[in-house]
Design an enzyme around this catalytic site. Structure first.
Site, PDB file in Angstrom:
ATOM      1  N   LEU A 100      -8.568 -14.510  -2.050  1.00 59.04           N
ATOM      2  CA  LEU A 100      -8.083 -15.828  -1.619  1.00 59.04           C
ATOM      3  C   LEU A 100      -8.939 -16.380  -0.473  1.00 59.04           C
ATOM      4  CD1 LEU A 100      -4.388 -14.665  -1.763  1.00 59.04           C
ATOM      5  CD2 LEU A 100      -5.413 -16.362  -3.290  1.00 59.04           C
ATOM      6  N   PRO A 101      -8.866 -17.715  -0.240  1.00 62.51           N
ATOM      7  CA  PRO A 101      -9.799 -18.350   0.695  1.00 62.51           C
ATOM      8  C   PRO A 101      -9.536 -18.142   2.184  1.00 62.51           C
ATOM      9  CG  PRO A 101      -8.991 -19.916  -0.961  1.00 62.51           C
ATOM     10  CD  PRO A 101      -8.130 -18.703  -1.042  1.00 62.51           C
ATOM     11  N   THR A 125     -11.338 -12.246   2.646  1.00 63.71           N
ATOM     12  CA  THR A 125     -11.840 -12.008   4.000  1.00 63.71           C
ATOM     13  C   THR A 125     -10.955 -12.779   4.963  1.00 63.71           C
ATOM     14  OG1 THR A 125     -14.115 -11.698   3.251  1.00 63.71           O
ATOM     15  CG2 THR A 125     -13.799 -12.228   5.570  1.00 63.71           C
ATOM     16  N   LYS A 162     -16.232  -6.086   7.601  1.00 69.40           N
ATOM     17  CA  LYS A 162     -16.784  -7.283   6.958  1.00 69.40           C
ATOM     18  C   LYS A 162     -17.162  -8.340   7.996  1.00 69.40           C
ATOM     19  CE  LYS A 162     -17.701 -10.460   3.824  1.00 69.40           C
ATOM     20  NZ  LYS A 162     -16.719 -10.965   2.861  1.00 69.40           N
ATOM     21  N   LYS A 171     -16.611 -19.999   8.283  1.00 70.94           N
ATOM     22  CA  LYS A 171     -15.245 -19.459   8.269  1.00 70.94           C
ATOM     23  C   LYS A 171     -15.220 -18.029   8.799  1.00 70.94           C
ATOM     24  CE  LYS A 171     -12.283 -17.001   5.260  1.00 70.94           C
ATOM     25  NZ  LYS A 171     -12.307 -16.232   4.014  1.00 70.94           N
TER      26      LYS A 171
END
Length: 316
Positions: free
Chosen positions: A85-86, A116, A191, A266
């Site tokens: 998902l975003p 992430t 990450k 982001k």
């Protein structure tokens, strides 16, 4: 030789007592998730999908997946749920919101979030999952769209050793490397740290090559020097931001494909939030975040993050 011995040679996770799953729910069929879901179908998993994008769902249904009208229905019969998902809020809504995964998933189901997000989001969902006798791991990926398509992603996993081992076989159907990073949230931490360093090194590479060309140095000559010297890095050697140095990278394809500037911004924002919360100084990470926000404002939002080279040259 017994059937069990043969199977354990073919599938080492069986020997370690790992579980085998067949029914998988998948939510989030964007650029990454769509390819991941398709690979699960190719590997023979029984797949049920959900996404707000109806055309993405239809494409997977045509490939053999079942579909569900909500995340709750998608997870109702699943043995494993995977999400891609975003943003933080999307993950919170899909798992803990009305008609979310946690509302219907059966006891002991394994929940794998490959989005992430901030590590604190993963830790919050994991806590709520435990209250419902569900298991949750965070498992963000590295490799980009091509690796998602080719099934060669790297998964960075945060969670218990048992849950990691149980997830490993299904993640190996989607990637070439699965790494246990520690407890819940540590996959996200790995990450974010990796992508912050990547952004910093890409900006540094773009600056160096821009300066070299301003001084009259041929970019290919500079690349040859840098990549056999102490300045060598992934951004200079395998993903050079100067068009024409490498044939199959975004910079030589008008910065199309790859890892978008909006996604990099982001991730840098998430790193900044985590650094603020933990009082960790990240001066270069903070500057990289501001630079990529400026890159987006300059009109490069749909381009690969290596387009920072053009931004520094004053191109738009």
């Amino acid at each position: 030789m017994s059937v069990f011995v043969i199977l354990t040679k073919l599938f080492p996770n069986i020997a370690a007592g790992a579980r085998c799953y067949s029914k998988v729910g998948f939510v989030g069929l964007g650029n990454m998730g769509g390819h991941m879901a398709r690979n699960l179908l190719k590997k023979g998993y029984e797949l049920t999908v959900y996404d707000v994008n109806k055309s993405a769902v239809s494409s997977l249904v045509e490939a053999g997946a079942g579909c569900a009208p909500s995340a709750a229905e998608m997870s109702r019969e699943a043995e494993v749920v995977i999400s891609m998902l975003p943003s933080n809020q999307h993950v919170l809504d899909v798992y803990a919101g009305e008609n979310g995964v946690l509302s219907t998933a059966k006891k002991n189901v394994l929940l794998i979030d490959s989005s992430t997000v901030d590590p604190s989001v993963s830790q919050s969902i994991a806590s709520q999952a435990r209250e419902r006798n569900l298991r949750f791991i965070d498992s963000p990926v590295s490799g980009g769209i091509n690796a998602a398509k080719d099934g060669t992603l790297t998964f960075m996993v945060g969670g218990s050793e048992t849950d990691f081992n149980d997830a490993k076989s299904i993640l190996e159907a989607l990637g070439s490397r699965v790494v246990h990073c520690g407890s819940i949230g540590m996959g996200q931490a790995a990450k974010l740290c990796n992508n912050m360093l990547l952004a910093i090194s890409m900006i540094g590479t773009a600056e160096a090559f821009n300066l070299g060309q301003k001084l009259g140095l041929d970019a290919k000559v500079l690349a040859d020097i840098v990549n056999s010297s102490s300045g060598r890095c992934w951004s200079s050697d395998l993903y050079n931001p100067v068009p024409g140095i490498l044939p199959n990278v975004p910079s030589s394809k008008n910065y199309e494909g790859g890892f978008g500037t909006t996604l990099m911004a982001k991730d840098l924002g998430l790193a900044q939030s985590a650094a603020t919360r933990t009082e960790a100084p990240i001066p270069l990470g903070s500057l990289a975040h501001q630079i990529y926000r400026a890159v987006i404002a300059q009109g490069f939002s749909n381009k690969d993050f290596s387009v920072v080279y053009q931004f520094l040259k004053g191109k738009n």
